[in-house]
Structures are given as structure tokens and as C-alpha cells.
Design an enzyme around this catalytic site. Structure first.
Site, PDB file in Angstrom:
ATOM      1  N   CYS A  90      16.776  41.071 -26.966  1.00  0.00           N
ATOM      2  CA  CYS A  90      15.524  41.828 -27.091  1.00  0.00           C
ATOM      3  C   CYS A  90      15.593  43.018 -26.135  1.00  0.00           C
ATOM      4  O   CYS A  90      15.755  42.830 -24.918  1.00  0.00           O
ATOM      5  CB  CYS A  90      14.336  40.930 -26.761  1.00  0.00           C
ATOM      6  SG  CYS A  90      12.768  41.802 -26.888  1.00  0.00           S
ATOM      7  N   HIS A 223      13.765  40.882 -38.617  1.00  0.00           N
ATOM      8  CA  HIS A 223      12.907  42.041 -38.358  1.00  0.00           C
ATOM      9  C   HIS A 223      12.947  43.005 -39.549  1.00  0.00           C
ATOM     10  O   HIS A 223      13.966  43.102 -40.250  1.00  0.00           O
ATOM     11  CB  HIS A 223      13.383  42.800 -37.123  1.00  0.00           C
ATOM     12  CG  HIS A 223      13.236  42.035 -35.837  1.00  0.00           C
ATOM     13  ND1 HIS A 223      13.886  40.865 -35.582  1.00  0.00           N
ATOM     14  CD2 HIS A 223      12.497  42.300 -34.735  1.00  0.00           C
ATOM     15  CE1 HIS A 223      13.565  40.430 -34.368  1.00  0.00           C
ATOM     16  NE2 HIS A 223      12.719  41.293 -33.843  1.00  0.00           N
ATOM     17  N   ASP A 249       5.861  45.932 -33.331  1.00  0.00           N
ATOM     18  CA  ASP A 249       6.309  46.363 -32.005  1.00  0.00           C
ATOM     19  C   ASP A 249       5.595  47.646 -31.600  1.00  0.00           C
ATOM     20  O   ASP A 249       5.576  48.615 -32.352  1.00  0.00           O
ATOM     21  CB  ASP A 249       7.832  46.582 -32.041  1.00  0.00           C
ATOM     22  CG  ASP A 249       8.453  46.541 -30.656  1.00  0.00           C
ATOM     23  OD1 ASP A 249       7.757  46.879 -29.682  1.00  0.00           O
ATOM     24  OD2 ASP A 249       9.640  46.191 -30.560  1.00  0.00           O
ATOM     25  N   GLY A 254      14.158  47.987 -28.939  1.00  0.00           N
ATOM     26  CA  GLY A 254      15.519  48.233 -28.433  1.00  0.00           C
ATOM     27  C   GLY A 254      16.618  47.779 -29.372  1.00  0.00           C
ATOM     28  O   GLY A 254      17.563  48.527 -29.659  1.00  0.00           O
ATOM     29  N   THR A 255      16.500  46.536 -29.879  1.00  0.00           N
ATOM     30  CA  THR A 255      17.541  46.071 -30.797  1.00  0.00           C
ATOM     31  C   THR A 255      17.403  46.809 -32.137  1.00  0.00           C
ATOM     32  O   THR A 255      18.394  47.085 -32.810  1.00  0.00           O
ATOM     33  CB  THR A 255      17.462  44.548 -31.002  1.00  0.00           C
ATOM     34  OG1 THR A 255      16.118  44.181 -31.345  1.00  0.00           O
ATOM     35  CG2 THR A 255      17.871  43.789 -29.751  1.00  0.00           C
TER      36      THR A 255
HETATM   37  O1  PYC Z   1      12.898  45.652 -28.310  1.00  0.00           O
HETATM   38  O2  PYC Z   1      14.545  44.535 -29.219  1.00  0.00           O
HETATM   39  C1  PYC Z   1      13.349  44.744 -29.048  1.00  0.00           C
HETATM   40  C2  PYC Z   1      12.357  43.878 -29.729  1.00  0.00           C
HETATM   41  C3  PYC Z   1      12.594  42.839 -30.554  1.00  0.00           C
HETATM   42  C4  PYC Z   1      11.355  42.339 -30.953  1.00  0.00           C
HETATM   43  C5  PYC Z   1      10.399  43.098 -30.350  1.00  0.00           C
HETATM   44  N1  PYC Z   1      11.031  44.034 -29.606  1.00  0.00           N
END
Ligand code: PYC
Length: 332
Positions: A90, A223, A249, A254-255
Site C-alpha cells: 500500500c 482495485h 482513495d 501509490g500502488t
Molecule cells: O496507496 O497503494 C495505495 C492504496 C491502496 C489502497 C488504498 N491506497
């Protein structure tokens, strides 16, 4: 009365919540973070449900727990907990957890301004800039990310036939760009995102059921990313990412940003060395970069980095007592 007490540092990364649980967490054996994740899900999942679901959390809650790493080359291990389970990786969670851990003196880096983290998805490097008061920025050098499939036709009830790409950036993302049957994010309300995303995810999973070529524990479309032109002049793209059952989100993800860059590079629309400023649904940004090329299994992949900021918003002592009928949380 039996009462379990958790000590938490609550933070947000560019608007998305991150609850770093620093006290009261279960002890786990000295195995890899990927194995710790499985043990946690099997034996201690009530901790996640109690701290992420209502009434102590909410539909978009996410968190992290730091554990000692069993690898000699990492400063610390990190387990991600959130409403849908324990993600392999994450990005906003890493930025929030590193910010809170450094500001509160929970980890002592071996090299100033740098940390090596063991995540369930693999080792990642982190660089952070500390100002007088706060950690100003965290850049994470994410796991190898790749385009898994492109131009996949999905028949989505209510939308019709749409084309999606599937890319990996630590989780698998169905990525949707504006097209005939879907004019773009600006034509969509938050309710539309919540309504259509589970249908897209289900259809993508039915058709593709991705499994990571190097770690079969990482699998499944988790996702959905809806993309759009940016509003901010300095940004290159905008998105809304759906996860869990009802979460969008608030950060640029980030991912998701890593998966998006892998998709754009594979499609020849971004190059190695390019920067990619990604704008979130609320107008916050991550400064991302394609750091290099690599391989995942037999697929060409990229080495992405993602930089953003987080702010600690409070210390939270949370009780989970056996006198509370909703001790382990609920979802509506
Ligand atoms: O920022 O990777 C991320 C992330 C995954 C789910 C919510 N944020």
C-alpha cells in the site's frame, strides 16, 4: 471485564486515512512479512475488523502495523490492514506509516533519511525529508510493476461493453480510460463509482484472475482505477481508485500510480526516467517517476517511485471490550 487496548497514531496521506497501530498488536513469529500476513489473516483478523470497520473505523479505513523484519537487509517490516483485508502493498499506507514512525521516533534508520522496508509484496526502499517540525515528503521505491493484460472487453451491467487494462503495482488494478461507453471521471458521481466499480472488478476477475508470476499468494483484481485528464496544471493524470466494498482513495494511490505508470510505459505513452504527477479525486498529488526497467516473470516491468506527504492527526487509544456487542466491527 475483558478489554483489549490498542494504541494508535492516526494520520492521513494526502487525504486518505492511515491508522498506525503501535500498541496491543499480536506477536507474530519471525518469518517473512508475506508469511506474517497469512498468519495474521488466519489467526488475528478480528484485530483488523475491530480497528478498520465501524464503529471504530469506517468504509475507507486503512492502517498498518510495524513488525521486526526477519531479513537482515531491512530496517523494519510492515503489515497493511484495511477494510478489504491485508493488502500485499500500500503506497499511501507506507507514506503515512513512515511519516508517523519517524516523527514519533518509532524506528531508527541505519542510514539518515532512508529506510529499507519489508512488505508482504517484497522489499522496498524509502527516502524521506525531515523538516524542523514534520516529515515533509516520503518517496517510496515500489515493487516491480507491469501491465498484465490490455484492451480486455468487459460487459458491465449499466455501462455496456468497456475496455480495460489490467496492471500490477503491488495490487492488481483494472484501469479504465475515457471511451465511447464511458466518457470519463467528470461525468461520474461518487455514487456512480461505488456502484460500477464492484461490477468492473468482478467482470475483470472472472475474465483474468491474475496471479503474480513470482508469488502466487498475490492474486486477484482488488482495485479499480477510473482515469481522467488532470485539473491541475502541474499534473499529468487524475484518477479515482476504488477498493474494499465502498472506499474511494482520497490520495492518488501509490500502488495504483505504479500500476498506471507501468501501463503507460507498456503502451509507449511514458518513458523510463519520466516523471508523472498524479492527481487524486480531491486534488492532492503524488510526484511519481519511472526509475528504471526490470522483469516480472517473463513480462517487461518498470521500477516505479512515488512521493507524497502525510500528516499525523492524533493519538488514539481504542478499547475493544467483550461487553460491546459490536466489538469486532460491522459493515452496512
Ligand atoms: O496507496 O497503494 C495505495 C492504496 C491502496 C489502497 C488504498 N491506497
Amino acid at each position: 471485564m475483558s478489554r483489549h487496548t490498542f494504541f494508535c497514531i492516526d494520520a492521513h496521506t494526502c487525504g486518505n486515512p492511515l491508522r498506525l497501530v503501535v500498541g496491543g498488536v499480536p506477536l507474530l513469529p519471525s518469518v517473512s512479512m508475506a508469511e506474517k500476513r497469512e498468519i495474521f489473516l488466519r489467526d488475528h483478523d478480528w484485530v483488523r475488523r475491530a480497528l478498520m470497520f465501524e464503529p471504530r473505523g469506517h468504509d475507507g479505513m486503512s492502517g498498518a502495523i510495524l513488525y521486526p523484519s526477519s531479513r537482515g537487509d531491512c530496517d523494519v517490516g510492515i503489515l497493511f490492514i484495511e477494510v478489504s483485508g491485508c493488502l500485499p502493498m500500500c503506497g499511501h499506507g507506507t507514506i503515512g506509516a513512515v511519516t508517523a514512525a519517524i516523527e514519533e521516533g518509532l524506528v531508527v534508520p541505519r542510514n539518515k533519511g532512508k529506510l529499507s522496508l519489508e512488505t508482504p509484496a517484497g522489499k522496498i526502499e524509502v527516502e524521506y525529508a525531515r523538516g524542523d517540525q514534520v516529515v515533509e515528503q516520503v518517496r517510496l521505491f515500489n515493487v516491480a510493476s507491469y501491465l498484465h493484460a490490455q484492451d480486455i472487453d468487459l460487459d458491465v451491467p449499466g455501462l455496456g461493453l468497456i475496455k480495460v487494462d489490467l496492471a500490477y503495482g503491488g495490487n492488481y488494478y483494472a484501469i479504465i480510460e475515457p471511451q465511447v461507453n464511458w466518457p470519463g471521471l467528470d461525468a461520474m458521481s461518487a455514487n456512480d463509482i461505488l456502484r460500477f466499480s464492484p461490477l468492473v472488478r468482478q467482470a475483470a476477475e472472472l475474465k483474468l484472475a491474475p496471479v503474480h508470476p513470482e508469488d502466487s499468494r498475490i492474486r486477484g483484481v482488488s482495485h479499480v482505477m477510473w482515469t481522467e485528464k488532470p485539473r491541475l496544471e502541474r499534473a499529468h493524470g487524475r484518477n479515482a481508485v476504488f477498493y474494499g466494498d465502498k472506499a474511494i482513495d482520497r490520495s492518488p494511490c501509490g500502488t495504483g500510480s505504479s500500476a498506471r505508470m507501468a501501463q503507460l510505459v507498456a503502451r509507449g505513452r511514458l518513458n523510463i526516467g519520466d516523471t508523472f504527477v498524479h492527481e487524486s479525486i480531491i486534488g492532492t498529488t503524488f510526484d511519481c517517476r519511472v526509475e528504471g526497467e526490470t522483469q516480472v516473470g517473463d513480462k517487461k516491468a518498470i521500477k516505479p517511485s512515488v512521493a507524497g506527504w502525510a500528516r499525523v492527526i492524533g493519538h488514539n487509544t481504542i478499547f475493544v471490550s467483550n461487553f460491546d456487542p459490536l466489538a469486532h466491527g460491522f459493515q452496512v
